[in-house]
Design a protein around this motif. Structure first.
Motif, mmCIF file in Angstrom:
data_model
loop_
_atom_site.group_PDB
_atom_site.id
_atom_site.type_symbol
_atom_site.label_atom_id
_atom_site.label_comp_id
_atom_site.label_asym_id
_atom_site.label_seq_id
_atom_site.Cartn_x
_atom_site.Cartn_y
_atom_site.Cartn_z
ATOM 1 N N ALA A 1 -3.082 -1.733 -5.899
ATOM 2 C CA ALA A 1 -3.756 -2.886 -5.289
ATOM 3 C C ALA A 1 -5.200 -2.952 -5.775
ATOM 4 N N VAL B 1 -11.592 -8.821 17.577
ATOM 5 C CA VAL B 1 -11.578 -7.355 17.559
ATOM 6 C C VAL B 1 -12.007 -6.808 18.918
ATOM 7 N N ASN C 1 -0.740 3.510 -4.274
ATOM 8 C CA ASN C 1 0.123 4.002 -3.195
ATOM 9 C C ASN C 1 -0.675 4.226 -1.909
ATOM 10 N N GLN C 2 -1.524 3.248 -1.608
ATOM 11 C CA GLN C 2 -2.295 3.213 -0.369
ATOM 12 C C GLN C 2 -3.354 4.311 -0.270
ATOM 13 N N GLU C 3 -3.838 4.775 -1.438
ATOM 14 C CA GLU C 3 -4.968 5.702 -1.475
ATOM 15 C C GLU C 3 -6.038 5.079 -2.366
ATOM 16 N N ILE C 4 -7.300 5.065 -1.904
ATOM 17 C CA ILE C 4 -8.379 4.523 -2.730
ATOM 18 C C ILE C 4 -8.641 5.461 -3.906
ATOM 19 N N PHE D 1 -1.854 -0.060 5.000
ATOM 20 C CA PHE D 1 -3.118 0.466 4.475
ATOM 21 C C PHE D 1 -4.258 0.157 5.451
ATOM 22 N N PHE E 1 -9.608 -6.119 5.639
ATOM 23 C CA PHE E 1 -9.361 -7.486 6.110
ATOM 24 C C PHE E 1 -10.156 -8.398 5.195
ATOM 25 N N VAL F 1 -6.595 0.780 -5.350
ATOM 26 C CA VAL F 1 -5.768 1.529 -4.399
ATOM 27 C C VAL F 1 -4.397 1.786 -5.030
ATOM 28 N N ALA G 1 -13.000 -2.040 6.577
ATOM 29 C CA ALA G 1 -11.621 -2.267 7.019
ATOM 30 C C ALA G 1 -10.967 -3.315 6.122
ATOM 31 N N LEU H 1 -15.734 -1.063 10.633
ATOM 32 C CA LEU H 1 -14.786 -2.186 10.580
ATOM 33 C C LEU H 1 -15.387 -3.363 9.810
ATOM 34 N N LYS H 2 -16.693 -3.594 9.982
ATOM 35 C CA LYS H 2 -17.334 -4.732 9.324
ATOM 36 C C LYS H 2 -17.338 -4.601 7.806
ATOM 37 N N PRO I 1 -14.104 -7.297 -1.774
ATOM 38 C CA PRO I 1 -14.875 -6.746 -0.654
ATOM 39 C C PRO I 1 -14.190 -6.991 0.686
ATOM 40 N N MET I 2 -14.145 -5.932 1.486
ATOM 41 C CA MET I 2 -13.412 -5.988 2.755
ATOM 42 C C MET I 2 -14.383 -6.330 3.884
ATOM 43 N N SER I 3 -13.886 -7.031 4.873
ATOM 44 C CA SER I 3 -14.740 -7.375 6.006
ATOM 45 C C SER I 3 -13.912 -7.662 7.256
ATOM 46 N N GLY I 4 -13.944 -6.723 8.162
ATOM 47 C CA GLY I 4 -13.255 -6.948 9.430
ATOM 48 C C GLY I 4 -14.252 -7.295 10.518
ATOM 49 N N GLY I 5 -13.849 -7.106 11.743
ATOM 50 C CA GLY I 5 -14.748 -7.291 12.878
ATOM 51 C C GLY I 5 -15.077 -8.725 13.201
ATOM 52 N N MET J 1 -17.556 -0.151 14.881
ATOM 53 C CA MET J 1 -17.742 -1.552 14.517
ATOM 54 C C MET J 1 -18.396 -1.683 13.146
ATOM 55 N N HIS K 1 -7.302 -5.027 16.429
ATOM 56 C CA HIS K 1 -7.839 -5.994 15.461
ATOM 57 C C HIS K 1 -6.759 -7.001 15.123
ATOM 58 N N ARG L 1 -0.235 -13.295 -4.637
ATOM 59 C CA ARG L 1 -0.522 -12.060 -3.904
ATOM 60 C C ARG L 1 -0.024 -10.812 -4.619
ATOM 61 N N LEU M 1 -8.577 -4.565 -4.498
ATOM 62 C CA LEU M 1 -9.066 -5.180 -3.265
ATOM 63 C C LEU M 1 -10.486 -5.720 -3.412
#
Lengths: 182, 71
Positions: free
Chosen positions: B63, A122, B46-49, A85, A151, B44, A149, A145-146, B67-71, A142, A110, B5, B65
């Motif tokens: 799923a 990243v 089957n991997q669709e929001i 996903f 994560f 989510v 994404a 992603l913040k 709050p998401m946070s990458g970077g 970016m 990432h 999980r 989820l």
């Protein structure tokens, strides 16, 4: 291209390979922009959770100053993700960036798992004929992603650990794109 | 998922949406259901929001989820 990986990477190697790849496919690119995000050594915000104690506000922190102030040195950052996903969502950001700007090449790498301060988390690179498109596409990627994404980051310090969520500023940055681009 | 999980659950036939699944969880585990209904939770399937009224069926991967946070 998108890579979500546990392994550490060297941003210089990635940029060199990306640049080589752009040149091999002709000389249509006049601009390459890259961004490398590193794990910061200072905690992002006050800790709201302490180990084994559930929700405990750090009173001393509150008394010491603003609630957004740092709360010590980060020992590790742990990133969780949602296999498949996560890749799928990042692919949708790339697709959108390509729709909005005439970028010829995109690379997004990432990491997930456990990282120490100073490690690269990243890497984003974009290539286009003119610099503005490459800059904006990388900035847009970016911002997505913040905030979007899949994560989840847990920051650990000597005194405890805390889940890190996007800031108001992160959400505002993402919102700006929806106003400036169609 | 809070406290773990993943959970595998057999879905009864009268549950056809995420909203109905949350209602069932409310009976079984009110704290978990409350956490999953937080305003910032993304659903989510089957991997669709999806929205809370999205249809679900047995064998779906669902799923919740935070709050998401990458970077």
């Amino acid at each position: 291209m998108i890579k979500v990986q546990r392994e550490a990477f060297d941003a210089s190697d990635l940029l060199r390979d990306f640049t080589d790849g752009c040149c091999k496919s002709g000389y249509e690119d006049g601009a390459i922009v890259s961004f490398t995000g590193l794990v910061r050594g200072q905690a992002k915000e006050k800790q709201t959770k302490q180990k084994k104690e559930g929700l405990v506000l750090r009173q001393a922190q509150d008394e010491a100053g603003p609630s957004t102030g740092p709360s010590g040195s980060v020992t590790t950052l742990e990133l969780d993700h949602y296999p498949q996903f996560t890749e799928k969502m990042i692919a949708s950001f790339e697709q959108e960036a390509r729709r909005l700007w005439p970028v010829n090449h995109v690379l997004i790498v990432h990491r997930y798992g456990r990282m120490a301060p100073g490690e690269a988390i990243v890497f984003v690179a974009t290539a286009s004929a003119h610099r503005k498109d490459a800059f904006e596409a990388a900035d847009y990627l970016m911002d997505r992603l913040k905030t979007d994404a899949p994560f989840w980051k847990k920051e650990k310090t000597a005194t405890g650990e805390a889940w890190i969520e996007p800031t108001e500023r992160d959400y505002a940055a993402r919102e700006e794109w929806s106003h400036s681009k169609k | 998922m809070a406290g773990g999980r993943e959970q595998q659950k057999a879905l009864s036939k009268d549950i056809a949406s995420i909203g109905q699944l949350l209602a069932q969880l409310q009976q079984e585990n009110p704290m978990l259901a409350q956490a999953l209904q937080h305003v910032s939770t993304n659903y989510v399937v089957n991997q669709e929001i999806c929205h809370a009224d999205a249809p679900i069926k047995d064998t779906d991967e669902i799923a919740f989820l935070p709050p998401m946070s990458g970077g």
